[in-house]
Design a protein around this motif. Structure first.
Motif, mmCIF file in Angstrom:
data_model
loop_
_atom_site.group_PDB
_atom_site.id
_atom_site.type_symbol
_atom_site.label_atom_id
_atom_site.label_comp_id
_atom_site.label_asym_id
_atom_site.label_seq_id
_atom_site.Cartn_x
_atom_site.Cartn_y
_atom_site.Cartn_z
ATOM 1 N N TYR A 174 -18.035 25.357 -62.827
ATOM 2 C CA TYR A 174 -17.265 24.111 -62.704
ATOM 3 C C TYR A 174 -16.520 24.020 -61.378
ATOM 4 N N GLY A 175 -16.768 24.935 -60.468
ATOM 5 C CA GLY A 175 -16.094 24.887 -59.183
ATOM 6 C C GLY A 175 -16.855 24.140 -58.107
ATOM 7 N N ARG A 176 -18.159 24.021 -58.238
ATOM 8 C CA ARG A 176 -18.976 23.481 -57.151
ATOM 9 C C ARG A 176 -18.948 21.966 -57.027
ATOM 10 N N PRO A 177 -19.022 21.179 -58.115
ATOM 11 C CA PRO A 177 -19.060 19.718 -57.922
ATOM 12 C C PRO A 177 -17.830 19.217 -57.174
ATOM 13 N N SER A 178 -18.019 18.232 -56.323
ATOM 14 C CA SER A 178 -16.891 17.625 -55.628
ATOM 15 C C SER A 178 -16.024 16.881 -56.635
ATOM 16 N N GLU A 179 -14.826 16.544 -56.224
ATOM 17 C CA GLU A 179 -13.888 15.891 -57.142
ATOM 18 C C GLU A 179 -14.469 14.595 -57.695
ATOM 19 N N HIS A 180 -15.074 13.793 -56.838
ATOM 20 C CA HIS A 180 -15.576 12.495 -57.296
ATOM 21 C C HIS A 180 -16.811 12.628 -58.185
ATOM 22 N N ALA A 181 -17.481 13.792 -58.124
ATOM 23 C CA ALA A 181 -18.704 13.971 -58.911
ATOM 24 C C ALA A 181 -18.474 14.731 -60.212
ATOM 25 N N TYR A 182 -17.282 15.294 -60.408
ATOM 26 C CA TYR A 182 -17.084 16.182 -61.557
ATOM 27 C C TYR A 182 -17.175 15.446 -62.886
ATOM 28 N N SER A 183 -16.582 14.256 -62.970
ATOM 29 C CA SER A 183 -16.630 13.513 -64.230
ATOM 30 C C SER A 183 -18.067 13.196 -64.627
ATOM 31 N N ALA A 184 -18.869 12.770 -63.657
ATOM 32 C CA ALA A 184 -20.272 12.460 -63.956
ATOM 33 C C ALA A 184 -21.033 13.717 -64.362
ATOM 34 N N ALA A 185 -20.722 14.842 -63.731
ATOM 35 C CA ALA A 185 -21.387 16.098 -64.088
ATOM 36 C C ALA A 185 -21.031 16.501 -65.515
ATOM 37 N N LEU A 186 -19.766 16.326 -65.899
ATOM 38 C CA LEU A 186 -19.362 16.629 -67.269
ATOM 39 C C LEU A 186 -20.068 15.719 -68.266
ATOM 40 N N ASP A 187 -20.158 14.437 -67.935
ATOM 41 C CA ASP A 187 -20.856 13.496 -68.822
ATOM 42 C C ASP A 187 -22.314 13.914 -69.013
ATOM 43 N N ALA A 188 -22.962 14.329 -67.928
ATOM 44 C CA ALA A 188 -24.361 14.748 -68.018
ATOM 45 C C ALA A 188 -24.496 16.015 -68.856
ATOM 46 N N LEU A 189 -23.545 16.945 -68.711
ATOM 47 C CA LEU A 189 -23.583 18.183 -69.489
ATOM 48 C C LEU A 189 -23.418 17.887 -70.977
ATOM 49 N N VAL A 190 -22.463 17.051 -71.312
ATOM 50 C CA VAL A 190 -22.256 16.705 -72.716
ATOM 51 C C VAL A 190 -23.478 15.968 -73.270
ATOM 52 N N SER A 191 -24.067 15.104 -72.482
ATOM 53 C CA SER A 191 -25.278 14.401 -72.912
ATOM 54 C C SER A 191 -26.407 15.371 -73.196
ATOM 55 N N ALA A 192 -26.562 16.409 -72.347
ATOM 56 C CA ALA A 192 -27.601 17.413 -72.555
ATOM 57 C C ALA A 192 -27.347 18.193 -73.842
ATOM 58 N N PHE A 193 -26.094 18.566 -74.067
ATOM 59 C CA PHE A 193 -25.759 19.291 -75.300
ATOM 60 C C PHE A 193 -25.954 18.397 -76.531
ATOM 61 N N ASP A 194 -25.562 17.125 -76.412
ATOM 62 C CA ASP A 194 -25.761 16.198 -77.520
ATOM 63 C C ASP A 194 -27.235 16.123 -77.919
ATOM 64 N N ALA A 195 -28.096 16.044 -76.905
ATOM 65 C CA ALA A 195 -29.530 15.933 -77.184
ATOM 66 C C ALA A 195 -30.075 17.165 -77.874
ATOM 67 N N CYS A 196 -29.507 18.322 -77.555
ATOM 68 C CA CYS A 196 -30.021 19.582 -78.121
ATOM 69 C C CYS A 196 -29.415 19.925 -79.479
ATOM 70 N N PHE A 197 -28.165 19.516 -79.701
ATOM 71 C CA PHE A 197 -27.499 19.874 -80.958
ATOM 72 C C PHE A 197 -27.567 18.754 -81.998
ATOM 73 N N ALA A 198 -28.204 17.646 -81.625
ATOM 74 C CA ALA A 198 -28.273 16.513 -82.577
ATOM 75 C C ALA A 198 -29.067 16.907 -83.836
#
Length: 234
Positions: A210-234
């Motif tokens: 969680y250190g690498r994404p820039s500040e402006h990109a972190y929220s989108a990266a988190l959204d993508a991560l949660v979306s990936a987990f949602d797809a796998c744990f659904a």
């Protein structure tokens, strides 16, 4: 004998092991120093992200307990930037001269301006202020990550320090392969426990930096991560 094998040296990350995030237990620290003293072996202490601790007191350097047995190594790669290529070594006295000689014969053009600037930054306490601000920023990122993943049946470990977390997957849940496919489809690059050949393969897990994404990109990266987990744990 170290871990049942003959060895002349051992490299360790006692403050925060990658990727588990664990600190070396005091008993194992003592055993490691006892081995070095009795065998004449060298302990190489890689303190690669010691500055970033959030929920626990700083872990003392192993070098402080065994200055004649431990070579302490660190860099500014995670605090100021890897491109600066600035590092340091605190060596046992017997190694100072041979290491200095080897360094002199391997590189006659050591960069000086960056070192002088860093020394000035340390002397004026600017480096300490920078570390404190960075620690607060990364702690907020860590907290957001924990909050967003709290609803999934995973074990999130290694989050007391560092710049990554390890999400251990449940035995009856999605596999690393499932997570990898979902993450890649969303443009995410994650690490995986099975890729760490030195660790037992009893558990599968996802290494989340969680250190690498820039500040402006972190929220989108988190959204993508949660979306990936949602797809796998659904």
């Amino acid at each position: 004998m170290l871990c049942g094998l003959e060895a002349d040296a051992a490299e360790v990350t006692p403050a925060h092991q990658y990727p588990t995030g664990r600190a070396l237990h005091p008993d194992r620290r003592r055993a490691l120093l006892d081995w070095a003293r009795s065998s004449g072996g060298l302990v190489i202490e890689n303190d690669y992200d010691a500055e970033y601790r959030y929920d626990r007191k700083p872990v003392g350097a192993l070098q402080g307990a065994g200055p004649d047995q431990v070579a302490y190594l660190g860099t500014t790669s995670k605090t100021l930037g890897a491109a600066l290529r600035i590092g340091w070594m605190v060596l046992p006295p017997r190694l100072i001269a041979p290491v200095a000689d080897a360094r002199a014969h391997s590189d006659h053009h050591t960069e000086h301006l960056g070192q002088l600037a860093l020394a000035d930054l340390i002397t004026r306490h600017g480096y300490d202020r920078h570390i404190r601000v960075s620690r607060q920023r990364y702690r907020r990122r860590r907290d957001r990550l924990r909050h967003r993943l709290a609803g999934f049946p995973i074990e999130l470990t290694g989050v007391a320090a560092g710049l990554h977390a390890l999400a251990l997957l449940p035995p009856d849940g999605p596999s690393e392969r499932d997570i990898r496919a979902a993450a890649q489809a969303r443009g995410l690059a994650l690490g995986y426990l099975s890729e760490r050949g030195e660790l037992p393969a009893a558990r599968q897990g996802v290494i989340i930096g969680y250190g690498r994404p820039s500040e402006h990109a972190y929220s989108a990266a988190l959204d993508a991560l949660v979306s990936a987990f949602d797809a796998c744990f659904a």
